[in-house]
Design a protein around this motif. Structure first.
Motif, mmCIF file in Angstrom:
data_model
loop_
_atom_site.group_PDB
_atom_site.id
_atom_site.type_symbol
_atom_site.label_atom_id
_atom_site.label_comp_id
_atom_site.label_asym_id
_atom_site.label_seq_id
_atom_site.Cartn_x
_atom_site.Cartn_y
_atom_site.Cartn_z
ATOM 1 N N ALA A 187 35.067 54.622 35.867
ATOM 2 C CA ALA A 187 35.032 53.178 36.112
ATOM 3 C C ALA A 187 34.701 52.400 34.847
ATOM 4 N N HIS B 23 44.755 50.281 36.600
ATOM 5 C CA HIS B 23 44.566 49.065 37.389
ATOM 6 C C HIS B 23 45.863 48.300 37.173
ATOM 7 N N ASP C 46 36.891 44.074 35.358
ATOM 8 C CA ASP C 46 35.953 43.450 36.293
ATOM 9 C C ASP C 46 35.342 42.194 35.685
ATOM 10 N N GLU C 47 35.048 42.248 34.388
ATOM 11 C CA GLU C 47 34.473 41.085 33.713
ATOM 12 C C GLU C 47 35.446 39.906 33.710
ATOM 13 N N THR D 113 37.491 50.580 32.937
ATOM 14 C CA THR D 113 38.070 49.327 33.445
ATOM 15 C C THR D 113 36.991 48.271 33.703
ATOM 16 N N GLN D 114 35.812 48.473 33.127
ATOM 17 C CA GLN D 114 34.736 47.494 33.287
ATOM 18 C C GLN D 114 35.152 46.132 32.750
ATOM 19 N N ASP E 156 41.640 33.815 45.743
ATOM 20 C CA ASP E 156 40.948 35.083 45.945
ATOM 21 C C ASP E 156 41.245 35.688 47.312
ATOM 22 N N PRO F 34 41.785 46.385 43.004
ATOM 23 C CA PRO F 34 42.172 47.647 42.361
ATOM 24 C C PRO F 34 42.996 48.561 43.259
ATOM 25 N N ILE G 271 38.134 39.425 35.835
ATOM 26 C CA ILE G 271 38.431 38.981 37.202
ATOM 27 C C ILE G 271 37.277 38.170 37.781
ATOM 28 N N SER G 272 36.046 38.572 37.464
ATOM 29 C CA SER G 272 34.878 37.861 37.986
ATOM 30 C C SER G 272 34.650 36.528 37.298
#
Length: 310
Positions: A133, A239, A140-141, A136-137, A158, A189, A143-144
């Protein structure tokens, strides 16, 4: 992390690419807040590449030095005038760099692999499922909204189960339209790679094509016919994402036959698919190039013996 490249300690050259005029270096970096001069730095990969030449204008060339001449022909070295608005190189830094990153960016021989659905289930799918994981951190940064939020050109609601966003890729210098490079990232994902696509994903793929061409047309004035939209297999990270590149920006790593699949072709194949049963990408044998440092290389290379005479 906050780093100053003046604190970069060079170890060795991982790769040199004369086509893209880029060099990839391995070394170490110490954070700016690290006052211990004797402390070891963090492993780092630094990739330096020349930016695209600017549109010629008076005063662009500041100095020349004649190399030689004959008859009507002359050749010389030249130096461009320094400009705050026109950097000479673009620098990408990966820090801390893992062994996986070092292998990926090292110069290596590539081999063509044939991946049947059986090999996918036996070798590739377990590799994807075990993909850490941490790799692909950064997605996440993004997308958030904790990272690069100001660069996002389009974002689906969303609530959309097949939502995505579009933003500039780190490969682009954000300046030259000739080297324009964007990426569309899925918000969820659920889809890892090309093998996961079915005809149920056609609305997603068509929407990416539509919104990408609209965004580029509005922002940079390029027509849909001036764009190359493609998906990698194998991708660098699992992803689902689509690359959006100026069609005239050729010679890039990742544009080889087999590795890059045109989005239009993917849509056309899925349009021919039946709504029930395995999708065409789950039934196909896919051929692609794989570097000797890739984590899939050893098992896939060994498995090719079974198909050499097929």
């Amino acid at each position: 992390m906050d780093f100053n490249l003046e604190r970069f300690v060079f170890e060795r050259v991982l790769n040199e690419d004369l086509t893209t005029q880029a060099v990839t270096l391995l070394g170490s970096l110490k954070p700016n807040n690290d006052s211990d001069s004797d402390g070891l730095g963090v492993p780092a990969i630094v990739r330096i590449e020349r930016t695209a030449l600017p549109t010629f204008s008076s005063g662009l060339i500041s100095t020349t030095s004649l190399i030689g001449s004959t008859d009507i022909y002359s050749w010389m070295f030249g130096w461009l005038s320094p400009s705050q608005d026109r950097p000479d190189v673009k620098i990408n830094v990966i820090c801390p760099a893992t062994d996986v990153h070092i292998r990926k960016y090292s110069k290596q021989q590539t081999h063509i692999m044939r991946e049947t659905p059986t090999l996918y289930e036996r070798i590739v799918r377990p590799y994807i499922d075990a993909f850490p994981a941490s790799r692909t951190q950064w997605i996440d940064e993004v997308i958030s909204g904790r990272s690069e939020g100001e660069k996002i050109l389009f974002r689906s609601p969303d609530s959309d189960p097949f939502g995505f966003l579009i933003l500039p890729d780190m490969k682009w210098d954000l300046t030259s339209t000739a080297s324009l490079y964007l990426v569309a990232l899925m918000l969820l994902p659920d889809i890892k790679c090309l093998r996961d696509l079915t005809c149920l994903h056609l609305p997603l793929l068509r929407s990416i094509r539509r919104e990408a061409t609209n965004a580029v047309k509005t922002r940079w004035g390029l027509e849909a016919t001036e764009l190359r939209l493609f998906v990698h297999y194998q991708p660098s990270y699992y992803h689902f994402h689509v690359h959006i590149v100026n069609a005239n920006h050729t010679g890039l790593v990742g544009m080889t036959v087999g590795h890059a699949h045109m989005l239009d072709d993917i849509i056309s194949l899925l349009e021919l698919d039946e709504p029930n049963g395995p999708s065409i990408f789950q039934r196909m044998t896919l051929s692609y190039d794989l570097g000797e440092q890739h984590g899939l290389f050893a098992p896939m290379k060994a498995a090719q013996v079974d198909y050499a005479e097929a």
